[in-house]
Design an enzyme around this catalytic site. Structure first.
Site, PDB file in Angstrom:
ATOM      1  N   PHE A 272      10.955  32.353  21.161  1.00  0.00           N
ATOM      2  CA  PHE A 272      11.304  31.423  21.799  1.00  0.00           C
ATOM      3  C   PHE A 272      10.235  31.275  22.708  1.00  0.00           C
ATOM      4  O   PHE A 272       9.650  30.824  23.224  1.00  0.00           O
ATOM      5  CB  PHE A 272      11.770  32.769  23.363  1.00  0.00           C
ATOM      6  CG  PHE A 272      12.834  33.930  22.663  1.00  0.00           C
ATOM      7  CD1 PHE A 272      14.163  33.238  23.046  1.00  0.00           C
ATOM      8  CD2 PHE A 272      12.081  34.846  22.582  1.00  0.00           C
ATOM      9  CE1 PHE A 272      14.818  34.662  23.064  1.00  0.00           C
ATOM     10  CE2 PHE A 272      13.175  35.946  22.035  1.00  0.00           C
ATOM     11  CZ  PHE A 272      14.113  36.085  22.437  1.00  0.00           C
ATOM     12  N   ASP A 342       8.989  35.886  24.514  1.00  0.00           N
ATOM     13  CA  ASP A 342       8.710  34.850  26.234  1.00  0.00           C
ATOM     14  C   ASP A 342      10.408  34.673  26.087  1.00  0.00           C
ATOM     15  O   ASP A 342      11.102  33.156  26.122  1.00  0.00           O
ATOM     16  CB  ASP A 342       7.610  33.768  26.367  1.00  0.00           C
ATOM     17  CG  ASP A 342       8.649  33.328  27.610  1.00  0.00           C
ATOM     18  OD1 ASP A 342       8.908  33.673  28.458  1.00  0.00           O
ATOM     19  OD2 ASP A 342       7.408  32.229  27.927  1.00  0.00           O
ATOM     20  N   CYS A 382      10.415  36.553  32.669  1.00  0.00           N
ATOM     21  CA  CYS A 382      11.213  35.997  33.953  1.00  0.00           C
ATOM     22  C   CYS A 382      11.659  36.298  34.549  1.00  0.00           C
ATOM     23  O   CYS A 382      11.952  35.329  35.238  1.00  0.00           O
ATOM     24  CB  CYS A 382      10.938  34.529  33.439  1.00  0.00           C
ATOM     25  SG  CYS A 382      12.511  34.165  32.114  1.00  0.00           S
TER      26      CYS A 382
HETATM   27  N1  SAH Z   1       7.348  30.294  25.682  1.00  0.00           N
HETATM   28  C1  SAH Z   1       7.548  29.124  26.283  1.00  0.00           C
HETATM   29  C2  SAH Z   1       9.140  28.875  27.081  1.00  0.00           C
HETATM   30  C3  SAH Z   1      10.177  29.427  26.517  1.00  0.00           C
HETATM   31  S1  SAH Z   1      10.919  28.701  27.673  1.00  0.00           S
HETATM   32  C4  SAH Z   1       6.185  28.446  26.915  1.00  0.00           C
HETATM   33  O1  SAH Z   1       5.722  29.450  26.703  1.00  0.00           O
HETATM   34  O2  SAH Z   1       5.840  27.172  27.616  1.00  0.00           O
HETATM   35  C5  SAH Z   1      12.640  30.577  27.213  1.00  0.00           C
HETATM   36  C6  SAH Z   1      12.992  29.583  25.213  1.00  0.00           C
HETATM   37  O3  SAH Z   1      14.070  30.504  24.301  1.00  0.00           O
HETATM   38  C7  SAH Z   1      13.637  27.790  25.287  1.00  0.00           C
HETATM   39  O4  SAH Z   1      13.031  27.223  24.654  1.00  0.00           O
HETATM   40  C8  SAH Z   1      14.824  28.196  24.776  1.00  0.00           C
HETATM   41  O5  SAH Z   1      15.665  26.543  24.299  1.00  0.00           O
HETATM   42  C9  SAH Z   1      14.935  29.515  23.904  1.00  0.00           C
HETATM   43  N2  SAH Z   1      16.387  30.033  23.925  1.00  0.00           N
HETATM   44  C10 SAH Z   1      17.067  30.915  24.616  1.00  0.00           C
HETATM   45  N3  SAH Z   1      18.264  31.570  23.841  1.00  0.00           N
HETATM   46  C11 SAH Z   1      17.552  31.561  22.868  1.00  0.00           C
HETATM   47  C12 SAH Z   1      18.095  32.752  21.437  1.00  0.00           C
HETATM   48  N4  SAH Z   1      18.760  33.540  21.471  1.00  0.00           N
HETATM   49  N5  SAH Z   1      17.166  32.301  20.156  1.00  0.00           N
HETATM   50  C13 SAH Z   1      16.073  31.576  20.322  1.00  0.00           C
HETATM   51  N6  SAH Z   1      15.807  31.053  21.079  1.00  0.00           N
HETATM   52  C14 SAH Z   1      16.315  30.922  22.737  1.00  0.00           C
END
Ligand code: SAH
Length: 439
Positions: A272, A342, A382
């Site tokens: 993520f 995350d 979060c």
């Molecule tokens: N780690 C990042 C923030 C992540 S926000 C930081 O520190 O800035 C959550 C992220 O998860 C988003 O980019 C979204 O595109 C992604 N996301 C949502 N559902 C997902 C899934 N099932 N698999 C992979 N990525 C996903």
């Protein structure tokens, strides 16, 4: 002149449970605890069932969060009060920039207004380099946005202010869904720095306000922990030291001074990843490789561009569902010296909590199994509805099932430009726990 006082609404009465919540310091009363809902959104005095005054609030006839208290006195809410709250929020950021411990040096992307925690219900303002991005989820505040944007423009002199009024939650308050220019001009892309790395961000179309700013300090914490702990376990040789002395083994990446320690033996995983804040800081700290996993192609592209801009090794980009990806990596017996997990808020509503806890457990169980001995895991939640003690319980459950022993190296929240208001646990929405595999 538009009226600055909105005193037309009669008092809103709340039941015993609602009054007890407000008395305990929480600013919200849910709709089910409201005895006399208002006829329309606005500001109104709040009283208990016997007419005892409880303060003044933004109120809404149908929203689940029916009452959002602004103060406990008897003075009506006017625009001057809202502007004073905005000034106080901006003053806090000025103070943070003056406080070395807040880690704001060189930061050009930060939160200027953090909703209830800054006394302005539902209002988010993020600074992204030269522009400001505004979100609002509180109907009572909507008629005052022009005045608030005027004050923001005066004090921060942005090139432009854009209203990202495209969050789904706005519908709950009957607010229109749109992206609207509020002031000046908004370039297609702006540069946003966290003090070490710079990203190119689209303020009109990126997720949320265009960037996730709250993990800024945690990105560094994971990289520093990896350098100190996982690097040693990977047998990378030289003890951690700063200054980029030749012979330490770590490749000297541009701008790596802050983390130049020996992490050359580490392969890292950023699940993520969005723009890759965790993964790129691990590369900056000298990790050998980083795999970024996200479902958003645009987010991965932005991460790759930032790596190239700073002369870092190109990260491996995997556009995939991270749940499935972690499962597959476990089947393949992959091992990583540093991992970030995350996910987006898995519990968006209180009633999702149980299912969300199962999701957090699965993700963390797999991540723990993927940790090399001595490896570090930075794991985040979060979900405002999941409190830190429950999150730690989920992590302990996951560790037991994964058959791993872990140390808690630290527990953290969002960066301080996302202030936490005592008595309002929803403002401590971000939990970040740093773990290290004991063996
Ligand atoms: N780690 C990042 C923030 C992540 S926000 C930081 O520190 O800035 C959550 C992220 O998860 C988003 O980019 C979204 O595109 C992604 N996301 C949502 N559902 C997902 C899934 N099932 N698999 C992979 N990525 C996903």
């Amino acid at each position: 002149m538009p009226p600055t006082l909105d005193t037309a609404l009669p008092p809103v009465a709340v039941d015993g449970r609602g009054a007890a919540r407000l008395d305990a310091g929480h600013p919200w009363v849910y709709r089910s605890d409201v005895l006399t809902p208002p006829a329309r959104p606005g500001f109104a005095p709040v009283v208990d069932r016997r007419g005892r005054p409880l303060g003044w609030a933004a109120v809404h006839p149908t929203s689940q969060i029916a009452v959002r208290l602004l103060h406990r006195g008897d003075a009506p809410i006017d625009e001057a009060l809202l502007l004073a709250r905005l000034d106080a929020a901006l003053d806090l950021r000025v103070a943070l920039f003056a406080d070395a411990a807040a880690g704001m040096a060189g930061v050009t992307g930060y939160r200027c207004v953090h909703a209830e925690a800054d006394g302005l219900p539902g209002l988010i303002v993020d600074r992204l380099g030269p522009v400001l991005v505004v979100q609002n989820g509180c109907a009572a505040l909507e008629p005052h946005l022009a005045a608030l944007v005027g004050r923001l423009s005066e004090r921060l002199a942005p090139q432009g202010v854009v209203g990202r009024f495209d969050a789904r939650t706005r519908a709950l308050e009957g607010l229109p869904n749109e992206v609207r220019l509020l002031h000046g001009e908004i370039p297609d892309h702006v540069d946003v720095s966290d003090g070490a790395l710079t990203w190119r961000v689209d303020p009109r179309a990126g997720q949320k306000t265009g960037a996730f700013l709250d993990q800024r300090l945690n990105h560094r914490r994971l990289a520093e922990a990896a350098a100190a702990h996982a690097g040693a376990a990977a047998g990378a040789g030289a003890p951690a030291h700063t200054g980029g002395t030749a012979g330490a083994g770590a490749p000297a990446h541009t701008g790596a001074a802050a983390h130049t320690v020996d992490t050359a033996g580490i392969d890292a995983l950023d699940a993520f990843s969005h723009h890759g804040g965790f993964g790129l800081h691990l590369l900056l700290a000298g990790a050998r490789s980083v795999e970024l996993v996200d479902s958003s192609a645009a987010a991965l592209e932005a991460a790759a561009a930032t790596a190239a801009r700073h002369g870092l090794p190109p990260p491996d980009l995997t556009r995939a569902d991270a749940f499935e990806c972690l499962r597959a990596m476990e089947r393949e017996s992959r091992r990583f010296g540093a991992i970030s997990v995350d996910p987006p808020a898995l519990a968006k509503r209180a009633r999702d909590l149980e299912r969300a806890m199962a999701g957090y457990k699965e993700l963390n169980l797999r991540a723990m199994r993927l940790l090399a001995p001595g490896g570090v895991l930075g794991t985040s939640s979060c979900s405002a509805h999941l409190q830190e003690p429950e999150f730690l319980n989920v992590l302990a459950d996951a560790a037991a099932d994964a058959g791993r022993e872990l140390h808690v190296l630290g527990r953290y929240g969002a960066a301080p430009d996302h202030p936490e208001r005592l008595g309002f646990p929803e403002s401590r929405y971000l939990k970040f726990v740093l773990l290290r595999a004991v063996d």
